[in-house]
Scaffold this active site. Sequence first.
Site, PDB file in Angstrom:
ATOM      1  N   GLN A 101      39.322  33.162  37.316  1.00 56.01           N
ATOM      2  CA  GLN A 101      39.549  34.475  38.006  1.00 56.01           C
ATOM      3  C   GLN A 101      38.619  34.336  39.159  1.00 56.01           C
ATOM      4  OE1 GLN A 101      37.953  38.421  36.863  1.00 56.01           O
ATOM      5  NE2 GLN A 101      39.934  39.135  36.962  1.00 56.01           N
ATOM      6  N   TYR A 177      37.399  46.309  43.104  1.00 61.83           N
ATOM      7  CA  TYR A 177      36.559  45.360  43.804  1.00 61.83           C
ATOM      8  C   TYR A 177      37.417  45.150  45.126  1.00 61.83           C
ATOM      9  CZ  TYR A 177      33.437  44.858  39.887  1.00 61.83           C
ATOM     10  OH  TYR A 177      32.579  45.234  38.735  1.00 61.83           O
ATOM     11  N   ARG A 224      45.335  40.645  39.264  1.00 57.22           N
ATOM     12  CA  ARG A 224      44.910  41.651  38.173  1.00 57.22           C
ATOM     13  C   ARG A 224      44.814  42.872  39.292  1.00 57.22           C
ATOM     14  NH1 ARG A 224      40.380  42.493  33.986  1.00 57.22           N
ATOM     15  NH2 ARG A 224      42.190  42.450  32.223  1.00 57.22           N
ATOM     16  N   GLY A 341      40.288  41.002  24.852  1.00 57.58           N
ATOM     17  CA  GLY A 341      38.926  40.873  25.506  1.00 57.58           C
ATOM     18  C   GLY A 341      38.166  40.823  24.496  1.00 57.58           C
ATOM     19  N   ARG A 342      37.355  41.907  24.037  1.00 55.52           N
ATOM     20  CA  ARG A 342      36.275  41.757  23.119  1.00 55.52           C
ATOM     21  C   ARG A 342      36.779  41.419  21.828  1.00 55.52           C
ATOM     22  NH1 ARG A 342      35.685  47.787  22.920  1.00 55.52           N
ATOM     23  NH2 ARG A 342      37.799  47.531  23.666  1.00 55.52           N
TER      24      ARG A 342
HETATM   25  C1  LIG Z   1      31.488  41.437  28.850  1.00 56.10           C
HETATM   26  C2  LIG Z   1      33.098  41.969  29.541  1.00 56.10           C
HETATM   27  C3  LIG Z   1      33.072  41.357  30.957  1.00 56.10           C
HETATM   28  C4  LIG Z   1      33.925  41.712  31.596  1.00 56.10           C
HETATM   29  N1  LIG Z   1      34.255  41.051  32.844  1.00 56.10           N
HETATM   30  C5  LIG Z   1      35.402  41.342  33.668  1.00 56.10           C
HETATM   31  C6  LIG Z   1      35.511  40.329  34.663  1.00 56.10           C
HETATM   32  O1  LIG Z   1      34.878  39.346  35.157  1.00 56.10           O
HETATM   33  N2  LIG Z   1      36.820  40.529  35.462  1.00 56.10           N
HETATM   34  C7  LIG Z   1      37.702  41.364  34.942  1.00 56.10           C
HETATM   35  O2  LIG Z   1      38.722  41.514  35.603  1.00 56.10           O
HETATM   36  N3  LIG Z   1      37.680  42.276  33.887  1.00 56.10           N
HETATM   37  C8  LIG Z   1      36.277  42.085  33.088  1.00 56.10           C
HETATM   38  N4  LIG Z   1      36.372  42.612  31.885  1.00 56.10           N
HETATM   39  C9  LIG Z   1      37.351  43.522  31.226  1.00 56.10           C
HETATM   40  C10 LIG Z   1      38.311  42.901  30.411  1.00 56.10           C
HETATM   41  O3  LIG Z   1      38.865  41.693  30.894  1.00 56.10           O
HETATM   42  C11 LIG Z   1      39.491  43.654  29.718  1.00 56.10           C
HETATM   43  O4  LIG Z   1      40.100  44.224  30.742  1.00 56.10           O
HETATM   44  C12 LIG Z   1      38.437  44.925  28.969  1.00 56.10           C
HETATM   45  O5  LIG Z   1      37.587  44.260  27.958  1.00 56.10           O
HETATM   46  C13 LIG Z   1      39.607  45.488  28.016  1.00 56.10           C
HETATM   47  O6  LIG Z   1      40.026  44.680  27.025  1.00 56.10           O
HETATM   48  P1  LIG Z   1      39.704  44.687  25.612  1.00 56.10           P
HETATM   49  O7  LIG Z   1      39.497  46.272  25.059  1.00 56.10           O
HETATM   50  O8  LIG Z   1      40.426  43.883  24.821  1.00 56.10           O
HETATM   51  O9  LIG Z   1      38.190  44.169  25.583  1.00 56.10           O
HETATM   52  C14 LIG Z   1      34.964  42.584  31.180  1.00 56.10           C
HETATM   53  C15 LIG Z   1      34.954  43.147  29.769  1.00 56.10           C
HETATM   54  C16 LIG Z   1      34.005  42.941  29.171  1.00 56.10           C
HETATM   55  C17 LIG Z   1      33.643  43.382  27.646  1.00 56.10           C
END
Ligand SMILES: Cc1cc2nc3c(=O)[nH]c(=O)nc-3n(C[C@H](O)[C@H](O)[C@H](O)COP(=O)(O)O)c2cc1C
Length: 374
Positions: A101, A177, A224, A341-342
């Site tokens: 990314q 961003y 994205r 994600g998480r």
């Molecule tokens: C620790 C952490 C770091 C993240 N860093 C980014 C990132 O670098 N770029 C991005 O587009 N989204 C980032 N996100 C958002 C995730 O890509 C994702 O959209 C978000 O966690 C929702 O998905 P989930 O509910 O399955 O966790 C981050 C999320 C978490 C939890």
Amino acid sequence: MSTDILFQPVKIGAMEVANRIAMAPMTREFSPDGIPGGDVVDYYRRRAEGGAGLIITEGMAVNAAGAHDGPIPLFFQEETVRASAAIASAVHDAGGKIVPQLWHVGVQDSPTEVNPTTVKQKPRRVGPSGLLGTGDLGGDTLDDNGIADTIADFARATRAARDAGFDGVEIHGAHGYLPDQFLWPRTNRRTDGYGIAADRTRFVVELIKACKAAGGSDFPFILRFSQWKTFDYDARLAETPDELGAILQPLADAGVDAFHCSTRRFWEPGFASDPRTLAGWARKLTGVPVIAVGSVTLEADFKESLSEETGGIAESAPRTKDIGTVARLIAEGEFDMIAVGRAMIANPDWANLVREGREAELRAFSREQLARLD
Ligand SMILES: Cc1cc2nc3c(=O)[nH]c(=O)nc-3n(C[C@H](O)[C@H](O)[C@H](O)COP(=O)(O)O)c2cc1C
């Protein structure tokens, strides 16, 4: 409902992904001096071995001015690109596909000195109008040369990704961003050809074209985007499907191979009065494949509150009923892939557990897991 559809292959541009499951991009800050080491390689390898068809890496900075404050991969450094090639190779060995990314924070981050060994001067933040969504000044306004240089940095990073063995790139155009700052009226107050009145998509269109030219037309390009911003969950780029179409169609025409529609809850309607999700709208409006995301197999959504203490990242118990909902929405043509994600931090083997019908074994996500690269 059968989950078979989750394990059917899918194409994003020229890239064939073995299944519908992507690891969502997540910043982990384990790359001292901006260089990911063996622990980061193993972290991504485990998710590919765990069955994820596509890994989208954490955000990697395209230049010093756009680098988030913290030990994230600085993809404008040659040694970072070399180290990242090992990540790509490890994921390939495990049968997965991987895209980095590419990230530029614009003005939405604290100014910082990144990697003092390679960047001598403290870079100033830059954005379309130097403004944050709050209206406060966050940095400088990009002039025409600054815009051209920034786009060239994205293009260079795309070429470097290809040369390092990645399967494509994802541009972080979401969450407030830099690309999003151009698309959003609150942060884009320009009165020139990049302004809202003239053409709010111009910067992103030029960026896509430059990256496609640098990577080659067969090198997949994922964009994205989101309605919400990191510091404003209620923000909206588009109030209506028509408005969304007016933003996304020029981007699709410029060469986007897939839209990654970032929402906090994957099932929610994109607009009132119609159950279609944001990802569903993006797919219907443009005909381009889409990736959905948000709280998959988790009770609590990503950012429950704007709490400083937790960075907004919510802990959560597993919620297995989502798997059937995801399968149904893919079958109904709502979206093509789901990003996790998480739940994939908590469960490197998320995809294998689901494929084997062992979702009862999914572990909860806790913030403690972010302190380690398990
Ligand atoms: C620790 C952490 C770091 C993240 N860093 C980014 C990132 O670098 N770029 C991005 O587009 N989204 C980032 N996100 C958002 C995730 O890509 C994702 O959209 C978000 O966690 C929702 O998905 P989930 O509910 O399955 O966790 C981050 C999320 C978490 C939890």
